[in-house]
Design an enzyme around this catalytic site. Structure first.
Site, PDB file in Angstrom:
ATOM      1  N   GLY A  45       0.845  -1.189   0.000  1.00  0.00           N
ATOM      2  CA  GLY A  45       0.000   0.000   0.000  1.00  0.00           C
ATOM      3  C   GLY A  45       0.877   1.235   0.000  1.00  0.00           C
ATOM      4  O   GLY A  45       1.996   1.205   0.525  1.00  0.00           O
ATOM      5  N   GLN A  50       3.367   9.858   0.939  1.00  0.00           N
ATOM      6  CA  GLN A  50       4.607   9.074   1.095  1.00  0.00           C
ATOM      7  C   GLN A  50       5.581   9.260  -0.063  1.00  0.00           C
ATOM      8  O   GLN A  50       6.723   8.804   0.017  1.00  0.00           O
ATOM      9  CB  GLN A  50       4.285   7.583   1.239  1.00  0.00           C
ATOM     10  CG  GLN A  50       3.556   7.257   2.524  1.00  0.00           C
ATOM     11  CD  GLN A  50       3.344   5.767   2.629  1.00  0.00           C
ATOM     12  OE1 GLN A  50       2.419   5.213   2.039  1.00  0.00           O
ATOM     13  NE2 GLN A  50       4.217   5.092   3.353  1.00  0.00           N
ATOM     14  N   CYS A  92       5.274   0.150   7.860  1.00  0.00           N
ATOM     15  CA  CYS A  92       4.984   1.260   6.950  1.00  0.00           C
ATOM     16  C   CYS A  92       6.255   1.561   6.166  1.00  0.00           C
ATOM     17  O   CYS A  92       7.342   1.571   6.753  1.00  0.00           O
ATOM     18  CB  CYS A  92       4.565   2.483   7.769  1.00  0.00           C
ATOM     19  SG  CYS A  92       4.233   3.948   6.764  1.00  0.00           S
ATOM     20  N   LEU A  93       6.110   1.791   4.859  1.00  0.00           N
ATOM     21  CA  LEU A  93       7.286   2.090   4.040  1.00  0.00           C
ATOM     22  C   LEU A  93       7.998   3.345   4.528  1.00  0.00           C
ATOM     23  O   LEU A  93       9.187   3.514   4.296  1.00  0.00           O
ATOM     24  CB  LEU A  93       6.874   2.271   2.570  1.00  0.00           C
ATOM     25  CG  LEU A  93       6.369   1.013   1.854  1.00  0.00           C
ATOM     26  CD1 LEU A  93       5.917   1.364   0.447  1.00  0.00           C
ATOM     27  CD2 LEU A  93       7.433  -0.073   1.830  1.00  0.00           C
ATOM     28  N   HIS A 134      -4.940   1.873   7.059  1.00  0.00           N
ATOM     29  CA  HIS A 134      -3.592   2.435   7.119  1.00  0.00           C
ATOM     30  C   HIS A 134      -3.415   3.541   6.069  1.00  0.00           C
ATOM     31  O   HIS A 134      -2.911   4.626   6.373  1.00  0.00           O
ATOM     32  CB  HIS A 134      -2.586   1.288   6.904  1.00  0.00           C
ATOM     33  CG  HIS A 134      -1.140   1.678   6.956  1.00  0.00           C
ATOM     34  ND1 HIS A 134      -0.293   1.221   7.939  1.00  0.00           N
ATOM     35  CD2 HIS A 134      -0.390   2.470   6.151  1.00  0.00           C
ATOM     36  CE1 HIS A 134       0.924   1.730   7.733  1.00  0.00           C
ATOM     37  NE2 HIS A 134       0.887   2.488   6.655  1.00  0.00           N
ATOM     38  N   GLU A 135      -3.871   3.263   4.835  1.00  0.00           N
ATOM     39  CA  GLU A 135      -3.676   4.250   3.756  1.00  0.00           C
ATOM     40  C   GLU A 135      -4.597   5.454   3.934  1.00  0.00           C
ATOM     41  O   GLU A 135      -4.194   6.582   3.668  1.00  0.00           O
ATOM     42  CB  GLU A 135      -3.863   3.604   2.377  1.00  0.00           C
ATOM     43  CG  GLU A 135      -2.937   2.432   2.072  1.00  0.00           C
ATOM     44  CD  GLU A 135      -1.468   2.688   2.400  1.00  0.00           C
ATOM     45  OE1 GLU A 135      -1.005   3.846   2.298  1.00  0.00           O
ATOM     46  OE2 GLU A 135      -0.781   1.727   2.788  1.00  0.00           O
ATOM     47  N   HIS A 138      -3.041   7.740   6.369  1.00  0.00           N
ATOM     48  CA  HIS A 138      -1.967   8.560   5.780  1.00  0.00           C
ATOM     49  C   HIS A 138      -2.541   9.853   5.199  1.00  0.00           C
ATOM     50  O   HIS A 138      -1.934  10.914   5.315  1.00  0.00           O
ATOM     51  CB  HIS A 138      -1.269   7.798   4.641  1.00  0.00           C
ATOM     52  CG  HIS A 138      -0.082   6.990   5.070  1.00  0.00           C
ATOM     53  ND1 HIS A 138       1.001   7.533   5.734  1.00  0.00           N
ATOM     54  CD2 HIS A 138       0.213   5.677   4.905  1.00  0.00           C
ATOM     55  CE1 HIS A 138       1.899   6.580   5.962  1.00  0.00           C
ATOM     56  NE2 HIS A 138       1.446   5.441   5.478  1.00  0.00           N
TER      57      HIS A 138
HETATM   58 ZN   LIG Z   1       2.295   3.614   5.713  1.00  0.00          ZN
END
Ligand SMILES: [Zn+2]
Length: 169
Positions: A45, A50, A92-93, A134-135, A138
Protein backbone atom coordinates in the site's frame (compact mmCIF):
# COMPACT_ATOMS: atom_id res chain seq x y z
CA UNK A 1 8.45 6.91 -12.77
CA UNK A 2 9.60 5.58 -9.42
CA UNK A 3 9.54 8.09 -6.60
CA UNK A 4 11.68 7.79 -3.49
CA UNK A 5 9.65 7.07 -0.34
CA UNK A 6 9.39 9.93 2.16
CA UNK A 7 10.36 8.83 5.66
CA UNK A 8 8.92 9.64 9.06
CA UNK A 9 10.12 13.05 10.19
CA UNK A 10 9.03 14.80 7.00
CA UNK A 11 6.07 17.08 7.86
CA UNK A 12 4.20 16.05 4.67
CA UNK A 13 3.39 12.75 6.42
CA UNK A 14 1.67 14.47 9.33
CA UNK A 15 -0.67 16.89 7.62
CA UNK A 16 -4.05 16.14 6.03
CA UNK A 17 -3.76 15.83 2.25
CA UNK A 18 -5.85 17.94 -0.15
CA UNK A 19 -8.98 16.58 -1.86
CA UNK A 20 -8.61 15.66 -5.53
CA UNK A 21 -10.93 17.49 -7.90
CA UNK A 22 -9.46 16.83 -11.35
CA UNK A 23 -9.86 13.32 -12.72
CA UNK A 24 -7.53 13.73 -15.63
CA UNK A 25 -4.59 12.12 -17.41
CA UNK A 26 -2.22 13.55 -14.79
CA UNK A 27 -4.08 11.70 -12.02
CA UNK A 28 -3.96 8.41 -13.94
CA UNK A 29 -0.20 8.89 -14.43
CA UNK A 30 0.19 9.58 -10.70
CA UNK A 31 -1.66 6.34 -9.85
CA UNK A 32 0.59 4.35 -12.25
CA UNK A 33 3.70 5.94 -10.74
CA UNK A 34 2.43 5.16 -7.25
CA UNK A 35 1.99 1.46 -8.09
CA UNK A 36 5.51 1.38 -9.59
CA UNK A 37 6.94 3.15 -6.54
CA UNK A 38 5.07 0.85 -4.14
CA UNK A 39 6.24 -2.35 -5.89
CA UNK A 40 9.82 -1.03 -6.09
CA UNK A 41 9.72 -0.49 -2.32
CA UNK A 42 8.18 -3.99 -1.76
CA UNK A 43 5.01 -2.53 -0.22
CA UNK A 44 1.35 -3.53 -0.45
CA UNK A 45 0.00 0.00 0.00
CA UNK A 46 1.14 3.55 -0.68
CA UNK A 47 -0.43 6.95 -0.09
CA UNK A 48 0.57 10.03 -2.10
CA UNK A 49 2.06 11.92 0.90
CA UNK A 50 4.61 9.07 1.10
CA UNK A 51 6.06 10.29 -2.19
CA UNK A 52 5.84 13.91 -1.06
CA UNK A 53 2.53 14.69 -2.80
CA UNK A 54 -0.10 15.98 -0.38
CA UNK A 55 -3.16 14.74 -2.28
CA UNK A 56 -5.89 12.31 -1.29
CA UNK A 57 -4.99 9.27 -3.36
CA UNK A 58 -3.70 5.87 -2.27
CA UNK A 59 -2.97 2.56 -4.00
CA UNK A 60 -3.19 -0.94 -2.54
CA UNK A 61 -2.32 -4.42 -3.79
CA UNK A 62 -2.30 -6.90 -0.93
CA UNK A 63 -1.43 -9.72 -3.39
CA UNK A 64 1.75 -7.90 -4.49
CA UNK A 65 1.27 -8.35 -8.29
CA UNK A 66 -0.17 -11.88 -8.06
CA UNK A 67 -3.72 -10.85 -8.92
CA UNK A 68 -4.12 -7.85 -11.27
CA UNK A 69 -7.77 -7.66 -10.15
CA UNK A 70 -6.59 -6.93 -6.61
CA UNK A 71 -5.14 -3.54 -7.54
CA UNK A 72 -7.10 -0.82 -5.77
CA UNK A 73 -6.94 2.93 -6.32
CA UNK A 74 -8.68 5.08 -3.72
CA UNK A 75 -9.29 8.75 -4.44
CA UNK A 76 -10.70 10.89 -1.62
CA UNK A 77 -11.45 7.81 0.54
CA UNK A 78 -13.43 7.82 3.76
CA UNK A 79 -14.09 4.98 6.15
CA UNK A 80 -17.85 4.45 6.31
CA UNK A 81 -18.10 1.21 8.29
CA UNK A 82 -15.92 -0.83 10.64
CA UNK A 83 -16.58 -4.01 12.57
CA UNK A 84 -14.70 -6.28 14.97
CA UNK A 85 -11.16 -6.01 16.21
CA UNK A 86 -7.92 -7.73 15.35
CA UNK A 87 -4.33 -7.24 16.50
CA UNK A 88 -1.58 -7.85 14.00
CA UNK A 89 1.94 -6.76 13.10
CA UNK A 90 1.98 -3.62 11.03
CA UNK A 91 4.72 -1.76 9.23
CA UNK A 92 4.98 1.26 6.95
CA UNK A 93 7.29 2.09 4.04
CA UNK A 94 7.88 5.47 5.72
CA UNK A 95 9.16 3.73 8.87
CA UNK A 96 11.46 1.10 7.37
CA UNK A 97 12.72 -1.69 9.63
CA UNK A 98 10.07 -1.06 12.29
CA UNK A 99 7.01 -3.19 13.00
CA UNK A 100 4.55 -3.00 15.87
CA UNK A 101 1.41 -4.81 16.93
CA UNK A 102 -1.59 -2.63 16.10
CA UNK A 103 -5.23 -3.30 16.97
CA UNK A 104 -7.68 -2.26 14.27
CA UNK A 105 -11.16 -3.22 13.05
CA UNK A 106 -11.34 -6.62 11.32
CA UNK A 107 -13.84 -5.56 8.64
CA UNK A 108 -13.81 -2.20 6.91
CA UNK A 109 -15.79 -0.48 4.18
CA UNK A 110 -14.38 2.57 2.45
CA UNK A 111 -16.22 4.95 0.15
CA UNK A 112 -13.96 6.59 -2.40
CA UNK A 113 -13.79 7.68 -6.01
CA UNK A 114 -12.04 5.85 -8.82
CA UNK A 115 -9.75 7.47 -11.41
CA UNK A 116 -12.81 8.57 -13.44
CA UNK A 117 -14.39 10.25 -10.42
CA UNK A 118 -17.06 7.56 -10.01
CA UNK A 119 -18.06 6.75 -6.41
CA UNK A 120 -17.00 3.26 -5.33
CA UNK A 121 -17.19 1.23 -2.16
CA UNK A 122 -14.46 -1.20 -1.19
CA UNK A 123 -14.86 -3.69 1.64
CA UNK A 124 -12.15 -5.86 3.09
CA UNK A 125 -11.18 -7.90 6.09
CA UNK A 126 -7.95 -8.68 7.90
CA UNK A 127 -4.95 -7.63 5.73
CA UNK A 128 -7.05 -5.69 3.21
CA UNK A 129 -9.02 -4.00 6.02
CA UNK A 130 -5.73 -3.05 7.64
CA UNK A 131 -4.40 -1.62 4.37
CA UNK A 132 -7.60 0.38 3.74
CA UNK A 133 -7.36 1.89 7.24
CA UNK A 134 -3.59 2.44 7.12
CA UNK A 135 -3.68 4.25 3.76
CA UNK A 136 -6.73 6.35 4.64
CA UNK A 137 -4.93 7.33 7.86
CA UNK A 138 -1.97 8.56 5.78
CA UNK A 139 -4.28 10.92 3.88
CA UNK A 140 -5.41 12.33 7.23
CA UNK A 141 -1.81 12.89 8.36
CA UNK A 142 -1.80 9.87 10.66
CA UNK A 143 0.65 7.00 10.92
CA UNK A 144 0.20 3.57 12.48
CA UNK A 145 2.29 4.71 15.43
CA UNK A 146 -0.68 6.92 16.39
CA UNK A 147 -2.41 3.64 17.31
CA UNK A 148 0.28 2.25 19.66
CA UNK A 149 1.01 3.17 23.27
CA UNK A 150 2.74 6.50 23.97
CA UNK A 151 5.59 4.57 25.57
CA UNK A 152 6.23 2.44 22.48
CA UNK A 153 5.82 5.47 20.23
CA UNK A 154 8.43 7.44 22.21
CA UNK A 155 10.84 4.52 22.08
CA UNK A 156 10.41 4.24 18.33
CA UNK A 157 10.86 7.99 17.83
CA UNK A 158 14.03 7.89 19.92
CA UNK A 159 15.43 5.12 17.70
CA UNK A 160 14.55 7.12 14.58
CA UNK A 161 16.27 10.22 15.95
CA UNK A 162 19.38 8.16 16.66
CA UNK A 163 19.35 6.81 13.08
CA UNK A 164 18.91 10.38 11.78
CA UNK A 165 21.97 11.54 13.76
CA UNK A 166 23.97 8.68 12.31
CA UNK A 167 22.82 9.69 8.83
CA UNK A 168 21.09 6.35 8.39
CA UNK A 169 17.51 7.58 8.00
ZN1 LIG B 1 2.30 3.61 5.71
Amino acid sequence: MIYPIVKFGDPVLEKPAAAIENFDQELRKLADDMFDSMYAAHGVGLAAPQIGISKRIAVIDVTFKEDPEAKIVLVNPEIIHTEGRITSDEGCLSLPEFREKVTRPRHVTVRAQDLEGKTIEVSGEELLARALLHETDHLNGKLYINHISALKRDMLKRKVRKLMKQGEW
